[in-house]
Scaffold this motif. Sequence first.
Motif, PDB file in Angstrom:
ATOM      1  N   ASP A 180       0.806  -1.220   0.000  1.00  0.00           N
ATOM      2  CA  ASP A 180       0.000   0.000   0.000  1.00  0.00           C
ATOM      3  C   ASP A 180       0.842   1.274   0.000  1.00  0.00           C
ATOM      4  O   ASP A 180       0.344   2.342  -0.370  1.00  0.00           O
ATOM      5  CB  ASP A 180      -0.966   0.008   1.183  1.00  0.00           C
ATOM      6  CG  ASP A 180      -0.256   0.088   2.520  1.00  0.00           C
ATOM      7  OD1 ASP A 180       0.606  -0.768   2.785  1.00  0.00           O
ATOM      8  OD2 ASP A 180      -0.566   1.000   3.305  1.00  0.00           O
ATOM      9  N   ASN A 193      -6.278 -10.114  -5.036  1.00  0.00           N
ATOM     10  CA  ASN A 193      -7.047 -11.270  -5.497  1.00  0.00           C
ATOM     11  C   ASN A 193      -7.415 -11.147  -6.970  1.00  0.00           C
ATOM     12  O   ASN A 193      -7.301 -12.115  -7.736  1.00  0.00           O
ATOM     13  CB  ASN A 193      -8.319 -11.420  -4.649  1.00  0.00           C
ATOM     14  CG  ASN A 193      -8.026 -11.824  -3.224  1.00  0.00           C
ATOM     15  OD1 ASN A 193      -7.065 -12.537  -2.961  1.00  0.00           O
ATOM     16  ND2 ASN A 193      -8.841 -11.374  -2.293  1.00  0.00           N
ATOM     17  N   GLY A 252      -8.231  -2.228   6.699  1.00  0.00           N
ATOM     18  CA  GLY A 252      -8.049  -2.205   8.147  1.00  0.00           C
ATOM     19  C   GLY A 252      -6.630  -2.008   8.616  1.00  0.00           C
ATOM     20  O   GLY A 252      -6.388  -1.700   9.779  1.00  0.00           O
ATOM     21  N   HIS A 253      -5.657  -2.239   7.724  1.00  0.00           N
ATOM     22  CA  HIS A 253      -4.233  -2.120   8.058  1.00  0.00           C
ATOM     23  C   HIS A 253      -3.873  -3.002   9.257  1.00  0.00           C
ATOM     24  O   HIS A 253      -3.138  -2.591  10.167  1.00  0.00           O
ATOM     25  CB  HIS A 253      -3.853  -0.668   8.334  1.00  0.00           C
ATOM     26  CG  HIS A 253      -3.921   0.212   7.120  1.00  0.00           C
ATOM     27  ND1 HIS A 253      -2.940   0.236   6.147  1.00  0.00           N
ATOM     28  CD2 HIS A 253      -4.891   1.062   6.709  1.00  0.00           C
ATOM     29  CE1 HIS A 253      -3.285   1.081   5.199  1.00  0.00           C
ATOM     30  NE2 HIS A 253      -4.465   1.588   5.507  1.00  0.00           N
ATOM     31  N   THR A 254      -4.405  -4.238   9.244  1.00  0.00           N
ATOM     32  CA  THR A 254      -4.054  -5.189  10.307  1.00  0.00           C
ATOM     33  C   THR A 254      -3.328  -6.383   9.698  1.00  0.00           C
ATOM     34  O   THR A 254      -2.103  -6.426   9.699  1.00  0.00           O
ATOM     35  CB  THR A 254      -5.307  -5.644  11.070  1.00  0.00           C
ATOM     36  OG1 THR A 254      -6.279  -6.167  10.146  1.00  0.00           O
ATOM     37  CG2 THR A 254      -5.917  -4.493  11.849  1.00  0.00           C
ATOM     38  N   ASP A 255      -4.071  -7.360   9.169  1.00  0.00           N
ATOM     39  CA  ASP A 255      -3.442  -8.559   8.611  1.00  0.00           C
ATOM     40  C   ASP A 255      -4.078  -8.972   7.287  1.00  0.00           C
ATOM     41  O   ASP A 255      -4.064 -10.138   6.920  1.00  0.00           O
ATOM     42  CB  ASP A 255      -3.521  -9.713   9.610  1.00  0.00           C
ATOM     43  CG  ASP A 255      -4.931  -9.907  10.161  1.00  0.00           C
ATOM     44  OD1 ASP A 255      -5.902  -9.510   9.485  1.00  0.00           O
ATOM     45  OD2 ASP A 255      -5.053 -10.444  11.270  1.00  0.00           O
ATOM     46  N   GLU A 256      -4.622  -7.985   6.574  1.00  0.00           N
ATOM     47  CA  GLU A 256      -5.331  -8.285   5.318  1.00  0.00           C
ATOM     48  C   GLU A 256      -4.445  -8.993   4.296  1.00  0.00           C
ATOM     49  O   GLU A 256      -4.890  -9.919   3.612  1.00  0.00           O
ATOM     50  CB  GLU A 256      -5.890  -6.995   4.696  1.00  0.00           C
ATOM     51  CG  GLU A 256      -7.049  -6.371   5.444  1.00  0.00           C
ATOM     52  CD  GLU A 256      -6.607  -5.477   6.586  1.00  0.00           C
ATOM     53  OE1 GLU A 256      -7.468  -4.851   7.213  1.00  0.00           O
ATOM     54  OE2 GLU A 256      -5.383  -5.407   6.856  1.00  0.00           O
ATOM     55  N   ARG A 283      -3.886 -12.722   5.363  1.00  0.00           N
ATOM     56  CA  ARG A 283      -5.082 -13.546   5.185  1.00  0.00           C
ATOM     57  C   ARG A 283      -5.375 -13.766   3.703  1.00  0.00           C
ATOM     58  O   ARG A 283      -5.807 -14.849   3.300  1.00  0.00           O
ATOM     59  CB  ARG A 283      -6.271 -12.912   5.899  1.00  0.00           C
ATOM     60  CG  ARG A 283      -6.169 -13.051   7.410  1.00  0.00           C
ATOM     61  CD  ARG A 283      -7.417 -12.606   8.146  1.00  0.00           C
ATOM     62  NE  ARG A 283      -7.527 -11.155   8.194  1.00  0.00           N
ATOM     63  CZ  ARG A 283      -8.456 -10.456   7.582  1.00  0.00           C
ATOM     64  NH1 ARG A 283      -9.370 -11.062   6.851  1.00  0.00           N
ATOM     65  NH2 ARG A 283      -8.483  -9.145   7.690  1.00  0.00           N
ATOM     66  N   ALA A 284      -5.103 -12.746   2.887  1.00  0.00           N
ATOM     67  CA  ALA A 284      -5.268 -12.915   1.439  1.00  0.00           C
ATOM     68  C   ALA A 284      -4.282 -13.947   0.903  1.00  0.00           C
ATOM     69  O   ALA A 284      -4.623 -14.763   0.033  1.00  0.00           O
ATOM     70  CB  ALA A 284      -5.074 -11.575   0.726  1.00  0.00           C
ATOM     71  N   ARG A 334       0.089  -5.757   6.391  1.00  0.00           N
ATOM     72  CA  ARG A 334      -0.926  -4.770   6.770  1.00  0.00           C
ATOM     73  C   ARG A 334      -1.246  -3.888   5.574  1.00  0.00           C
ATOM     74  O   ARG A 334      -0.412  -3.119   5.106  1.00  0.00           O
ATOM     75  CB  ARG A 334      -0.435  -3.939   7.945  1.00  0.00           C
ATOM     76  CG  ARG A 334      -0.158  -4.781   9.183  1.00  0.00           C
ATOM     77  CD  ARG A 334       0.177  -3.933  10.392  1.00  0.00           C
ATOM     78  NE  ARG A 334       0.423  -4.764  11.556  1.00  0.00           N
ATOM     79  CZ  ARG A 334       0.674  -4.283  12.771  1.00  0.00           C
ATOM     80  NH1 ARG A 334       0.708  -2.974  12.968  1.00  0.00           N
ATOM     81  NH2 ARG A 334       0.882  -5.109  13.781  1.00  0.00           N
ATOM     82  N   ASP A 379      -4.056  -3.015  -2.253  1.00  0.00           N
ATOM     83  CA  ASP A 379      -4.908  -3.604  -1.222  1.00  0.00           C
ATOM     84  C   ASP A 379      -5.184  -5.066  -1.538  1.00  0.00           C
ATOM     85  O   ASP A 379      -4.917  -5.545  -2.646  1.00  0.00           O
ATOM     86  CB  ASP A 379      -6.214  -2.829  -1.081  1.00  0.00           C
ATOM     87  CG  ASP A 379      -7.031  -2.800  -2.358  1.00  0.00           C
ATOM     88  OD1 ASP A 379      -7.604  -3.846  -2.717  1.00  0.00           O
ATOM     89  OD2 ASP A 379      -7.085  -1.734  -2.994  1.00  0.00           O
ATOM     90  N   ALA A 380      -5.732  -5.775  -0.544  1.00  0.00           N
ATOM     91  CA  ALA A 380      -5.926  -7.222  -0.660  1.00  0.00           C
ATOM     92  C   ALA A 380      -6.959  -7.572  -1.720  1.00  0.00           C
ATOM     93  O   ALA A 380      -6.818  -8.583  -2.421  1.00  0.00           O
ATOM     94  CB  ALA A 380      -6.343  -7.799   0.692  1.00  0.00           C
TER      95      ALA A 380
END
Length: 219
Positions: A8, A38, A58-62, A65-66, A54, A33-34
Motif C-alpha cells: 500500500d 485477489n 483495516g491495516h491489520t493482517d489483510e 489472510r489474502a 498490513r 490492497d488485498a
Amino acid sequence: MRIVIAEDAAVLRHGMVQLLTDRDLEVAAAVADAGALNTAVAEHKPDLVIADIRMPPGHTDEGLRAAIALRLEHPRLGVLLFSQYIETRYTSRLLATGAAGIGYLLKERVADVDEFVEAVHRVAAGGTALDPEVVRQLMSTRQQSNGLDALSPRERQVLVLMAQGLTNSAVARSMTITQRAVEKHVAGIFAKLDLPRTDSEHRRVLAVLRYLGATPVRF
C-alpha cells in the motif's frame, strides 16, 4: 517469472517494481490492497506474489489472510511476505498450506538488494526464505514438541537454518562444518522425527513444518 506485488505504500511499491524489472523479472501488476491482489492473481496467474501484511482497509493482517486464501486456491503459487511486522497468529496457517514456496522477510532486516532478489527467485522456485526473527517468534508460540526434544543441539541448529531456506552447502558454510556433516545431521533429523522417504512428500519441508508447529494441508 511473473510477479504480482501488493504493497500500500506507493513509494515502496513503485521502487520494488523498478528494482525487479531492472533484474529482468516481469511484474504483471502492482496493487495497493488485498481485494486488488485477489483480482490481479486471477487475471495474471503469477508465479509469485510479494505482499505486505498490513494493507487497506483495516491495516491489520489483510495481506497475510489474502495470501492464505490464495495458497489454498493456488497451491503452486509462491508467496513472499515482505513486511515490517511479525504476525504469528496466521503465519502457521500459511505454512500449513505447504512450506515450499513460502517466504517471510522483514523490511528493515534485508541487508541488500541482491539478498532480496535471491529470496524472490528461491521462493518462486519452491524454496523457503524465512527471517530468523520470524522463525524465533513462531517457535515461541509453538505448543507441542512433536518429537523435537530428541534432536541434538547441532541437529536443532541445522533445522533452524533449513527453516530459513538454506541448502545443505549454505548450512555447512554458516556452521563452518563440512557438507557431509550437514547431510548426517539432516539424516538424523529425518530419523528422529520419523519422516521416512516417500515419493509423495518432501521430507525437508515436513521437517520444517514440524519445527514451526504447522500441520501440512493435503491437496
